[in-house]
Design an enzyme around this catalytic site. Structure first.
Site, PDB file in Angstrom:
ATOM      1  N   CYS A  71     -99.603 -21.371 -20.564  1.00 58.59           N
ATOM      2  CA  CYS A  71     -99.490 -22.722 -21.279  1.00 58.59           C
ATOM      3  C   CYS A  71     -98.369 -23.026 -21.658  1.00 58.59           C
ATOM      4  O   CYS A  71     -97.938 -24.403 -22.200  1.00 58.59           O
ATOM      5  CB  CYS A  71    -100.525 -21.996 -22.675  1.00 58.59           C
ATOM      6  SG  CYS A  71    -100.513 -23.406 -23.773  1.00 58.59           S
ATOM      7  N   GLU A 113    -105.794 -23.479 -16.724  1.00 57.31           N
ATOM      8  CA  GLU A 113    -104.998 -24.687 -17.136  1.00 57.31           C
ATOM      9  C   GLU A 113    -105.449 -25.866 -16.369  1.00 57.31           C
ATOM     10  O   GLU A 113    -105.838 -26.858 -17.120  1.00 57.31           O
ATOM     11  CB  GLU A 113    -103.389 -24.514 -17.117  1.00 57.31           C
ATOM     12  CG  GLU A 113    -102.910 -23.728 -18.171  1.00 57.31           C
ATOM     13  CD  GLU A 113    -102.889 -24.455 -19.354  1.00 57.31           C
ATOM     14  OE1 GLU A 113    -102.658 -25.767 -19.239  1.00 57.31           O
ATOM     15  OE2 GLU A 113    -102.724 -23.642 -20.311  1.00 57.31           O
TER      16      GLU A 113
END
Length: 217
Positions: free
Chosen positions: A130, A202
């Protein structure tokens, strides 16, 4: 000799290439992404970050070194401050907590499980994408766009392409590399798996936003 992050980052490069070539990123970069899709993304991002800041706080508490503890607790606080400003810009009434997407819930649940039930090293590896992927995406957009003055999403882009965010990313990498240096081969294997899975999540997050993903039943 490459350190842990350099090695796993090279291994997962195909995933990041897929992210940067995704229509969501391409249209975000040229400013043609629909307002409805971007709002859906920002709303899901707000729901994701509401859990991510708790995950970072819990990870900090598990750390042994005071600077590491301070970093993750500060990172959690930074999410509250910086992201709140961005979300207020695009979400007039705040996120609808009843509309979390399947992918957002999956990603949140995975990170929470990794941080709360697995060893520290695996938790560090799981939360790292992240940081690193958003930095890479932000840098990629800034380096390739030609419409900074007209892009309606420029304030969001600037959040992840600036030096302040880069400093946080580099610190998160350094902490994780430090723990990888003394990790066993089995722990390193599990760290690799956690980083790769979070990287795939993601991509799934960007894709789910582009599709405005809903629960099928």
């Amino acid at each position: 000799m490459p350190n842990w992050f350099e090695t796993i980052n090279a291994k997962t490069d195909p995933i990041r290439r897929e992210i940067k070539s995704h229509p969501f990123i391409e249209k975000l970069m040229d400013g043609t992404l629909s307002k409805e899709v971007f709002r859906f993304y920002i709303e899901q991002d707000a729901l994701y970050l509401s859990e991510y800041k708790r995950v970072l706080g819990a990870l900090g508490i598990k750390c042994n070194d005071d600077p590491d503890i301070q970093f993750f607790l500060s990172a959690a606080t930074g999410i509250i401050e910086v992201e709140q400003a961005v979300h207020e810009l695009y979400l007039e009434n705040g996120p609808d907590l009843g509309k979390i997407s399947p992918t957002c819930e999956l990603y949140n649940s995975y990170l929470s499980r990794m941080v709360h039930t697995r060893p520290l090293e695996e938790g560090l590896a799981a939360v790292l994408p992240c940081f690193t992927i958003y930095k890479e995406v932000g840098d990629f957009i800034l380096a390739n766009q030609t419409n900074q003055e007209e892009n309606p999403y420029q304030k969001w882009i600037a959040t992840y392409g600036g030096e302040e965010f880069a400093d946080s990313v580099n610190e998160a990498i350094a902490i994780t590399d430090k723990h990888a240096e003394t990790a066993s081969e089995e722990t390193l294997r599990r760290m690799d798996a956690a980083f790769e899975k979070a990287s795939r999540l993601e991509w799934m997050f960007w894709d789910s936003a582009y599709r405005k993903e809903t629960w099928p039943v």
